[in-house]
Design a protein around this motif. Structure first.
Motif, PDB file in Angstrom:
ATOM      1  N   MET A 116       0.845  -1.177   0.000  1.00  0.00           N
ATOM      2  CA  MET A 116       0.000   0.000   0.000  1.00  0.00           C
ATOM      3  C   MET A 116       0.890   1.240   0.000  1.00  0.00           C
ATOM      4  O   MET A 116       1.834   1.328   0.763  1.00  0.00           O
ATOM      5  CB  MET A 116      -0.900  -0.023   1.240  1.00  0.00           C
ATOM      6  N   ASN A 117       0.560   2.179  -0.863  1.00  0.00           N
ATOM      7  CA  ASN A 117       1.361   3.393  -1.008  1.00  0.00           C
ATOM      8  C   ASN A 117       0.841   4.530  -0.145  1.00  0.00           C
ATOM      9  O   ASN A 117      -0.358   4.639   0.099  1.00  0.00           O
ATOM     10  CB  ASN A 117       1.372   3.847  -2.472  1.00  0.00           C
ATOM     11  N   ALA A 118       1.763   5.363   0.282  1.00  0.00           N
ATOM     12  CA  ALA A 118       1.397   6.541   1.068  1.00  0.00           C
ATOM     13  C   ALA A 118       0.607   7.515   0.203  1.00  0.00           C
ATOM     14  O   ALA A 118       0.814   7.609  -1.005  1.00  0.00           O
ATOM     15  CB  ALA A 118       2.646   7.206   1.624  1.00  0.00           C
ATOM     16  N   ILE A 119      -0.295   8.242   0.841  1.00  0.00           N
ATOM     17  CA  ILE A 119      -1.147   9.226   0.180  1.00  0.00           C
ATOM     18  C   ILE A 119      -0.441  10.590   0.228  1.00  0.00           C
ATOM     19  O   ILE A 119       0.181  10.937   1.239  1.00  0.00           O
ATOM     20  CB  ILE A 119      -2.508   9.308   0.899  1.00  0.00           C
ATOM     21  N   ASN A 120      -0.594  11.380  -0.832  1.00  0.00           N
ATOM     22  CA  ASN A 120       0.050  12.695  -0.830  1.00  0.00           C
ATOM     23  C   ASN A 120      -0.744  13.689   0.032  1.00  0.00           C
ATOM     24  O   ASN A 120      -1.903  13.477   0.367  1.00  0.00           O
ATOM     25  CB  ASN A 120       0.277  13.223  -2.253  1.00  0.00           C
ATOM     26  N   GLU A 121      -0.088  14.790   0.349  1.00  0.00           N
ATOM     27  CA  GLU A 121      -0.641  15.746   1.321  1.00  0.00           C
ATOM     28  C   GLU A 121      -1.958  16.368   0.871  1.00  0.00           C
ATOM     29  O   GLU A 121      -2.844  16.611   1.699  1.00  0.00           O
ATOM     30  CB  GLU A 121       0.386  16.838   1.610  1.00  0.00           C
ATOM     31  N   SER A 122      -2.147  16.612  -0.402  1.00  0.00           N
ATOM     32  CA  SER A 122      -3.406  17.223  -0.838  1.00  0.00           C
ATOM     33  C   SER A 122      -4.584  16.269  -0.629  1.00  0.00           C
ATOM     34  O   SER A 122      -5.674  16.693  -0.234  1.00  0.00           O
ATOM     35  CB  SER A 122      -3.325  17.676  -2.300  1.00  0.00           C
ATOM     36  N   ILE A 123      -4.377  14.987  -0.855  1.00  0.00           N
ATOM     37  CA  ILE A 123      -5.433  13.997  -0.616  1.00  0.00           C
ATOM     38  C   ILE A 123      -5.667  13.838   0.881  1.00  0.00           C
ATOM     39  O   ILE A 123      -6.812  13.707   1.324  1.00  0.00           O
ATOM     40  CB  ILE A 123      -5.099  12.655  -1.293  1.00  0.00           C
ATOM     41  N   ILE A 124      -4.606  13.864   1.661  1.00  0.00           N
ATOM     42  CA  ILE A 124      -4.739  13.774   3.126  1.00  0.00           C
ATOM     43  C   ILE A 124      -5.643  14.891   3.633  1.00  0.00           C
ATOM     44  O   ILE A 124      -6.560  14.648   4.423  1.00  0.00           O
ATOM     45  CB  ILE A 124      -3.355  13.830   3.811  1.00  0.00           C
TER      46      ILE A 124
ATOM     47  N   THR B 186      -0.400   6.192  11.437  1.00  0.00           N
ATOM     48  CA  THR B 186       0.471   6.259  10.275  1.00  0.00           C
ATOM     49  C   THR B 186       0.754   4.818   9.866  1.00  0.00           C
ATOM     50  O   THR B 186       0.642   3.904  10.683  1.00  0.00           O
ATOM     51  CB  THR B 186       1.773   7.037  10.568  1.00  0.00           C
ATOM     52  N   THR B 187       1.094   4.618   8.615  1.00  0.00           N
ATOM     53  CA  THR B 187       1.406   3.271   8.143  1.00  0.00           C
ATOM     54  C   THR B 187       2.926   3.185   8.025  1.00  0.00           C
ATOM     55  O   THR B 187       3.514   3.686   7.067  1.00  0.00           O
ATOM     56  CB  THR B 187       0.712   2.980   6.801  1.00  0.00           C
ATOM     57  N   HIS B 188       3.551   2.576   9.010  1.00  0.00           N
ATOM     58  CA  HIS B 188       5.007   2.572   9.101  1.00  0.00           C
ATOM     59  C   HIS B 188       5.675   1.917   7.894  1.00  0.00           C
ATOM     60  O   HIS B 188       6.667   2.443   7.388  1.00  0.00           O
ATOM     61  CB  HIS B 188       5.461   1.896  10.400  1.00  0.00           C
ATOM     62  N   ASP B 189       5.123   0.805   7.409  1.00  0.00           N
ATOM     63  CA  ASP B 189       5.784   0.142   6.277  1.00  0.00           C
ATOM     64  C   ASP B 189       5.612   0.905   4.967  1.00  0.00           C
ATOM     65  O   ASP B 189       6.353   0.675   4.019  1.00  0.00           O
ATOM     66  CB  ASP B 189       5.353  -1.323   6.140  1.00  0.00           C
ATOM     67  N   ALA B 190       4.684   1.858   4.905  1.00  0.00           N
ATOM     68  CA  ALA B 190       4.519   2.707   3.722  1.00  0.00           C
ATOM     69  C   ALA B 190       5.229   4.055   3.913  1.00  0.00           C
ATOM     70  O   ALA B 190       5.249   4.886   3.020  1.00  0.00           O
ATOM     71  CB  ALA B 190       3.050   2.939   3.419  1.00  0.00           C
ATOM     72  N   HIS B 191       5.769   4.274   5.106  1.00  0.00           N
ATOM     73  CA  HIS B 191       6.466   5.522   5.446  1.00  0.00           C
ATOM     74  C   HIS B 191       5.566   6.739   5.272  1.00  0.00           C
ATOM     75  O   HIS B 191       5.996   7.783   4.793  1.00  0.00           O
ATOM     76  CB  HIS B 191       7.750   5.679   4.631  1.00  0.00           C
TER      77      HIS B 191
ATOM     78  N   ILE C  13       1.031   8.100   5.454  1.00  0.00           N
ATOM     79  CA  ILE C  13      -0.383   7.849   5.693  1.00  0.00           C
ATOM     80  C   ILE C  13      -0.976   7.128   4.491  1.00  0.00           C
ATOM     81  O   ILE C  13      -0.723   7.507   3.345  1.00  0.00           O
ATOM     82  CB  ILE C  13      -1.109   9.185   5.944  1.00  0.00           C
ATOM     83  N   THR C  14      -1.754   6.093   4.785  1.00  0.00           N
ATOM     84  CA  THR C  14      -2.433   5.340   3.725  1.00  0.00           C
ATOM     85  C   THR C  14      -3.930   5.298   4.016  1.00  0.00           C
ATOM     86  O   THR C  14      -4.389   5.776   5.056  1.00  0.00           O
ATOM     87  CB  THR C  14      -1.906   3.892   3.634  1.00  0.00           C
ATOM     88  N   GLN C  15      -4.653   4.664   3.120  1.00  0.00           N
ATOM     89  CA  GLN C  15      -6.094   4.513   3.314  1.00  0.00           C
ATOM     90  C   GLN C  15      -6.395   3.736   4.593  1.00  0.00           C
ATOM     91  O   GLN C  15      -7.426   3.965   5.239  1.00  0.00           O
ATOM     92  CB  GLN C  15      -6.728   3.827   2.106  1.00  0.00           C
ATOM     93  N   LYS C  16      -5.489   2.849   5.003  1.00  0.00           N
ATOM     94  CA  LYS C  16      -5.687   2.104   6.253  1.00  0.00           C
ATOM     95  C   LYS C  16      -5.858   3.047   7.440  1.00  0.00           C
ATOM     96  O   LYS C  16      -6.659   2.798   8.340  1.00  0.00           O
ATOM     97  CB  LYS C  16      -4.487   1.183   6.521  1.00  0.00           C
ATOM     98  N   ASP C  17      -5.111   4.140   7.439  1.00  0.00           N
ATOM     99  CA  ASP C  17      -5.194   5.100   8.539  1.00  0.00           C
ATOM    100  C   ASP C  17      -6.554   5.787   8.560  1.00  0.00           C
ATOM    101  O   ASP C  17      -7.158   5.938   9.626  1.00  0.00           O
ATOM    102  CB  ASP C  17      -4.064   6.126   8.427  1.00  0.00           C
ATOM    103  N   PHE C  18      -7.035   6.169   7.398  1.00  0.00           N
ATOM    104  CA  PHE C  18      -8.349   6.817   7.336  1.00  0.00           C
ATOM    105  C   PHE C  18      -9.471   5.835   7.658  1.00  0.00           C
ATOM    106  O   PHE C  18     -10.454   6.209   8.299  1.00  0.00           O
ATOM    107  CB  PHE C  18      -8.558   7.480   5.976  1.00  0.00           C
ATOM    108  N   ASP C  19      -9.316   4.588   7.258  1.00  0.00           N
ATOM    109  CA  ASP C  19     -10.327   3.583   7.594  1.00  0.00           C
ATOM    110  C   ASP C  19     -10.406   3.360   9.103  1.00  0.00           C
ATOM    111  O   ASP C  19     -11.496   3.283   9.675  1.00  0.00           O
ATOM    112  CB  ASP C  19     -10.032   2.254   6.884  1.00  0.00           C
ATOM    113  N   LEU C  20      -9.250   3.276   9.755  1.00  0.00           N
ATOM    114  CA  LEU C  20      -9.239   3.087  11.208  1.00  0.00           C
ATOM    115  C   LEU C  20      -9.776   4.322  11.911  1.00  0.00           C
ATOM    116  O   LEU C  20     -10.558   4.228  12.856  1.00  0.00           O
ATOM    117  CB  LEU C  20      -7.835   2.739  11.689  1.00  0.00           C
ATOM    118  N   ALA C  21      -9.386   5.504  11.444  1.00  0.00           N
ATOM    119  CA  ALA C  21      -9.901   6.743  12.055  1.00  0.00           C
ATOM    120  C   ALA C  21     -11.426   6.809  11.955  1.00  0.00           C
ATOM    121  O   ALA C  21     -12.099   7.160  12.930  1.00  0.00           O
ATOM    122  CB  ALA C  21      -9.274   7.964  11.378  1.00  0.00           C
ATOM    123  N   ALA C  22     -11.968   6.451  10.812  1.00  0.00           N
ATOM    124  CA  ALA C  22     -13.429   6.457  10.634  1.00  0.00           C
ATOM    125  C   ALA C  22     -14.096   5.450  11.557  1.00  0.00           C
ATOM    126  O   ALA C  22     -15.159   5.716  12.134  1.00  0.00           O
ATOM    127  CB  ALA C  22     -13.788   6.185   9.181  1.00  0.00           C
TER     128      ALA C  22
END
Length: 92
Positions: free
Chosen positions: A1-9, A70-75, A77-86
């Motif tokens: 899973m790839n990190a999301i860029n700041e504008s999408i965050i 944060t998603t450590h292995d992606a260095h 934030i990924t969608q996983k972070d937003f899913d958990l936050a939700a």
């Protein structure tokens, strides 16, 4: 899973309740009536995180909890972070 860029965050943060972007993570601070309520919240988050196989950074001092995602292995934030936050935002 790839990190999301700041504008999408920043766009994704608008869909959440009082989360902020800081130091390559999204985070939220909580305040409870007492330590027991804070600990109960941490346990609820832990159950959700384990089911999602995505584990947050949790910081607790008495009735205050800081949740940091944060998603450590992606260095980043990924969608996983937003899913958990939700999922945490949906807690009663």
């Amino acid at each position: 899973m790839n990190a999301i860029n700041e504008s999408i965050i920043k766009k994704e943060l608008q869909l959440l309740n009082n989360w902020s972007y800081m130091d390559n993570a999204i985070e939220k601070n909580y305040s409870f009536k007492n330590f027991a309520e804070a600990l109960a919240f941490i346990n609820k988050v832990g159950v959700i995180a384990e089911k999602m196989n995505h584990h947050p950074e949790l910081f607790n001092v008495y009735n205050k909890v800081k949740l940091r995602l944060t998603t450590h292995d992606a260095h980043g934030i990924t969608q996983k972070d937003f899913d958990l936050a939700a999922a945490v935002d949906a807690l009663p």
